[in-house]
Design an enzyme around this catalytic site. Structure first.
Site, PDB file in Angstrom:
ATOM      1  N   HIS A  94       0.819  -1.225   0.000  1.00 53.67           N
ATOM      2  CA  HIS A  94       0.000   0.000   0.000  1.00 53.67           C
ATOM      3  C   HIS A  94       0.848   1.268   0.000  1.00 53.67           C
ATOM      4  CE1 HIS A  94      -4.289  -1.198   0.385  1.00 53.67           C
ATOM      5  NE2 HIS A  94      -3.723  -2.359   0.681  1.00 53.67           N
ATOM      6  N   ASP A 136      -0.492  -7.604   1.517  1.00 46.90           N
ATOM      7  CA  ASP A 136       0.038  -6.235   1.517  1.00 46.90           C
ATOM      8  C   ASP A 136       1.530  -6.210   1.830  1.00 46.90           C
ATOM      9  OD1 ASP A 136      -0.673  -3.135   3.363  1.00 46.90           O
ATOM     10  OD2 ASP A 136       0.223  -3.488   1.391  1.00 46.90           O
ATOM     11  N   SER A 187       3.170   2.160   8.376  1.00 45.39           N
ATOM     12  CA  SER A 187       2.945   1.026   7.468  1.00 45.39           C
ATOM     13  C   SER A 187       4.265   0.509   6.933  1.00 45.39           C
ATOM     14  CB  SER A 187       2.079   1.454   6.290  1.00 45.39           C
ATOM     15  OG  SER A 187       0.781   1.817   6.746  1.00 45.39           O
TER      16      SER A 187
HETATM   17  N1  LIG Z   1      -3.542   1.713  13.459  1.00 45.54           N
HETATM   18  C1  LIG Z   1      -3.572   1.168  12.124  1.00 45.54           C
HETATM   19  C2  LIG Z   1      -2.816   1.977  11.134  1.00 45.54           C
HETATM   20  C3  LIG Z   1      -1.548   1.555  10.699  1.00 45.54           C
HETATM   21  C4  LIG Z   1      -0.867   2.298   9.719  1.00 45.54           C
HETATM   22  C5  LIG Z   1      -1.428   3.487   9.198  1.00 45.54           C
HETATM   23  C6  LIG Z   1      -2.683   3.917   9.664  1.00 45.54           C
HETATM   24  N2  LIG Z   1      -3.306   5.096   9.223  1.00 45.54           N
HETATM   25  C7  LIG Z   1      -3.163   5.651   7.988  1.00 45.54           C
HETATM   26  N3  LIG Z   1      -2.574   5.090   6.920  1.00 45.54           N
HETATM   27  N4  LIG Z   1      -2.668   5.993   5.868  1.00 45.54           N
HETATM   28  C8  LIG Z   1      -3.313   7.122   6.294  1.00 45.54           C
HETATM   29  N5  LIG Z   1      -3.630   8.257   5.638  1.00 45.54           N
HETATM   30  C9  LIG Z   1      -4.285   9.220   6.327  1.00 45.54           C
HETATM   31  N6  LIG Z   1      -4.625   9.112   7.644  1.00 45.54           N
HETATM   32  C10 LIG Z   1      -4.316   7.974   8.311  1.00 45.54           C
HETATM   33  N7  LIG Z   1      -4.636   7.852   9.643  1.00 45.54           N
HETATM   34  C11 LIG Z   1      -4.867   8.898  10.549  1.00 45.54           C
HETATM   35  C12 LIG Z   1      -4.371  10.190  10.304  1.00 45.54           C
HETATM   36  C13 LIG Z   1      -4.627  11.201  11.268  1.00 45.54           C
HETATM   37  C14 LIG Z   1      -5.328  10.933  12.448  1.00 45.54           C
HETATM   38  C15 LIG Z   1      -5.810   9.630  12.654  1.00 45.54           C
HETATM   39  O1  LIG Z   1      -6.494   9.372  13.787  1.00 45.54           O
HETATM   40  C16 LIG Z   1      -5.562   8.630  11.723  1.00 45.54           C
HETATM   41  C17 LIG Z   1      -3.657   6.949   7.640  1.00 45.54           C
HETATM   42  C18 LIG Z   1      -3.368   3.165  10.639  1.00 45.54           C
END
Ligand SMILES: NCc1cccc(Nc2n[nH]c3ncnc(Nc4cccc(O)c4)c23)c1
Length: 232
Positions: A41, A89, A183
């Site tokens: 991803h 992924d 990620s």
């Molecule tokens: N916890 C699981 C996990 C693992 C890896 C990445 C992710 N999140 C995200 N991966 N890509 C994203 N693009 C935009 N926003 C995102 N999350 C986000 C951003 C600001 C505040 C908030 O509460 C969450 C993500 C979530």
């Protein structure tokens, strides 16, 4: 990483920062001298641009003795990966040359036995992902310990509602969690990489959406096959 703390510098010498135009995009880890494993991803917003891979780093900006940016010769997303779900992924990146191994640059073995990590096992995950919901980006590597939760709990209809396959695993996400930019990093249990961070629902720090990882044991043959084929 939400709710974590600064890692001890260079005690995770396998950690990689996947960068575009000098900016951290995703985590990864050195799985062999010339190969970094991350998440497919991570290439979603990059089109066909190749990453650069930073190894030997603790701070993303300061000068450090063994810090080095490597060009990528080729990127191999798992053939089953797609932007509509979290399946397969994984992304293998072949570096332009073998990484120079030293105290700050080391390979991390990954689990090859296909057996679930027991629930409540405490594992650790590290990354340069955001440390607050407002999107604050850390300069130095962060880490957090998280307990594994069972696939049945993770698949409950109030959690990920049956989408967690046998090739995935979950950790509790109450407050302390992975988030944007983490990620591709490894979930390390007992010194071995058991999984790779996948964004899943992209939610962070909410106990109703546990963190999801791609388990590595089921992909050992794919990983070995790509590395063997491309090394020539
Ligand atoms: N916890 C699981 C996990 C693992 C890896 C990445 C992710 N999140 C995200 N991966 N890509 C994203 N693009 C935009 N926003 C995102 N999350 C986000 C951003 C600001 C505040 C908030 O509460 C969450 C993500 C979530």
């Amino acid at each position: 990483i939400l709710g974590g703390y600064e890692a001890r510098p260079h005690l995770k010498p396998f950690m990689a920062s996947l960068q575009l135009d000098g900016q951290h995009v995703c985590g990864g880890f050195l799985v062999a001298e010339q190969w970094v494993l991350s998440a497919a991803h991570c290439t979603e917003e990059t089109g066909d641009k190749l990453f650069q891979v930073l190894l030997g780093a603790h701070s993303l900006t300061e000068q450090e003795p063994h810090k080095r940016l490597y060009r990528v010769r080729a990127q191999f997303p798992h053939p089953g990966s797609n932007k509509h779900n979290n399946k397969d992924d994984l992304l293998l990146l072949q570096l332009e040359e073998k990484a120079e191994l030293n105290a700050d640059v080391q390979v991390l073995p990954f689990q090859r036995e296909d057996r679930d990590v027991a629930p409540d096992t405490v594992c650790e995950v590290a990354g340069w992902g955001i440390t607050s919901h407002s999107g604050r980006r850390p300069d130095r590597l962060q880490q957090v310990e998280r307990p594994v939760i069972s696939r049945d709990v993770c698949n409950h209809r109030t959690r990920h509602d049956g989408t967690i396959t046998n090739n995935m695993m979950c950790t509790d996400s109450r407050r302390k969690d992975t988030c944007k930019g983490d990620s591709g990093g490894p979930l390390v249990c007992g010194g071995v990489a058991e999984g790779v961070v996948t964004a899943g629902s992209r939610v962070c720090g909410n106990y109703k959406k546990p963190a999801i990882y791609t388990r590595l044991a089921p992909y050992a043959a794919w990983i070995d096959g790509v590395m063997a084929s491309a090394d020539g």
